[in-house]
Design an enzyme around this catalytic site. Sequence first.
Site, mmCIF file in Angstrom:
data_model
loop_
_atom_site.group_PDB
_atom_site.id
_atom_site.type_symbol
_atom_site.label_atom_id
_atom_site.label_comp_id
_atom_site.label_asym_id
_atom_site.label_seq_id
_atom_site.Cartn_x
_atom_site.Cartn_y
_atom_site.Cartn_z
ATOM 1 C CD GLU A 279 -3.007 -1.095 0.353
ATOM 2 O OE1 GLU A 279 -3.204 -0.034 -0.270
ATOM 3 O OE2 GLU A 279 -3.706 -2.104 0.196
ATOM 4 C CB CYS A 313 -1.843 7.117 0.942
ATOM 5 S SG CYS A 313 -3.172 6.207 1.740
#
Length: 513
Positions: A279, A313
Amino acid sequence: MTILDSEAPAVLIGDLDDTSRAGDERALLASLPTGILIDGVWRASSDGSTFAVTDPSNGLTLLEIADATPEDGEAALAAAHTAQREWARTAPRERAEILRRAFDLVTARADDFALLMTMEMGKPLAEARGEVAYGAEFLRWFSEEASRVSGRYATAPDGKSRLLVTKRPVGPSLFITPWNFPLAMATRKIAPAIAAGCTMVLKPAALTPLTSLLFATVLQEAGLPAGVLNIVQTTRAGAVTGPLIRDPRLKKLSFTGSTGVGTRLIADAAQQVLRVSMELGGNAPLIVFEDADLDQAVEGAMLAKLRNGGEACTAANRLIVHESVLEDFTARLVERMQAHTVARGTAPASKIGPLVDEGTRAKVHELVSDAVAAGATVALGGRAVPGPGWFYEPTVLTGLPADARILHEEIFGPVAPIISFSSEQQAIELANDTDFGLVAYAFTKDLARGLRLSEELDVGMFGLNTGIVSNPAAPFGGVKQSGLGREGGFEGIDEYLETRYVGIADPFAGGAA
Ligand code: NAP
């Protein structure tokens, strides 16, 4: 306390010193384990070393905790390896109930978790509470998924054999997590691994390890057996995790963090063909079309840009606005961002806390300065806030040249660069003009256009008329350099399962009984 002039966002920073730290903060810190967790036992590191975890709102030390060595990392993997066989044999229902109890315990201690995250990471308390709810939900979701793992039995197409397909836990897993969501980034990995029957070694970020330590005590209380989860917080990330990644006892690496570190870990993992989930970073476009409900679009942009102070993010990194609504949208966004109070996360008025450390703030300011030097206009903010802590003003930039670094790199701060477009095709091209592909957002009342975008944008996730996509019931993850694999949703548990196929001779080959 510092108040800047009226043109700037309201700024009220923290000036807490050790003696004035509130009693509940002191009591919470005093209740935490300070060791590393190996085989159910909290221990000092093998060389006795410790490191300080600090409060980014004032730079003061919160707690000194054990600093794991490579030997400790090895011991943690050995414990996970030893516990694996028995843990894999536990009933799925038993694992589900441990997760459900952990959900209840985290929820009951939501205030403690929220306060601890605010103290070590800086986010406002209200946002920290939101993360507790989000992070805990992975425990509940995967408690429900634990007993739904299934396989299949089928007759081969030629009728001459039988096919049995089963799912098995992949085995001891190493988790490396970032500092920006100290609870949720851990539960997003730990919960599906528990559900699947995997043992684990967790290396939390050195900046925010305390939440993981508190969470481990909750899992112990929920009945997680010794050795299933081991924790090695360290300031020597590469030295501790490198040997584990090369160790054949490790069967899985799941990493959340920057693309730069992630690509190096993928290369390391390739040595033993280790399964990886990655990720990684993002550079999310947020597109506002001419037909958007502007109130909804501004609200969405506020969420997508300022959640976690922009240290996410999924943060909108580029606001791409149709030229016909550019002025109106920019004015409204500036007004909303200007009203945000910048303060230590424990202050009730705080809407934006400090950035996590000096380096993060310096990077944000460098990107802003570079954009300004390239011709951008500062519509709001644009400065670091003086005083203790790593605060930065909510900032809006306009008139950016297409090659400004800030449009191509992850900002990780409360800075909104706005650029314009004139056609849907141009918006799509601008949005896709990045190596990242985690998430995109778009605001339009035209459903057909929304669906076209969902097919044309190169991303793992797409928010249509919303500035937030994270949901434990949905598969979270990106394409391109934003990563590999998915966390959450029905897909999340697959990252911790291996498929085994058993070929079986035709039971009728010798004739039916
Ligand atoms: P980072 O610097 O890549 O660090 C992430 C983790 O990796 C930390 O635990 C870090 O340890 C560790 N690490 C650093 N170097 C390592 C090495 N050589 N070997 C093994 N581990 C190493 O990222 P960050 O600054 O913490 O987090 C921000 C980044 O995470 C952003 O790029 C953000 O987009 C990304 N992120 C992605 C997602 C997603 O779901 N896609 C979610 C959240 C964050 P130390 O703490 O000791 O440095």
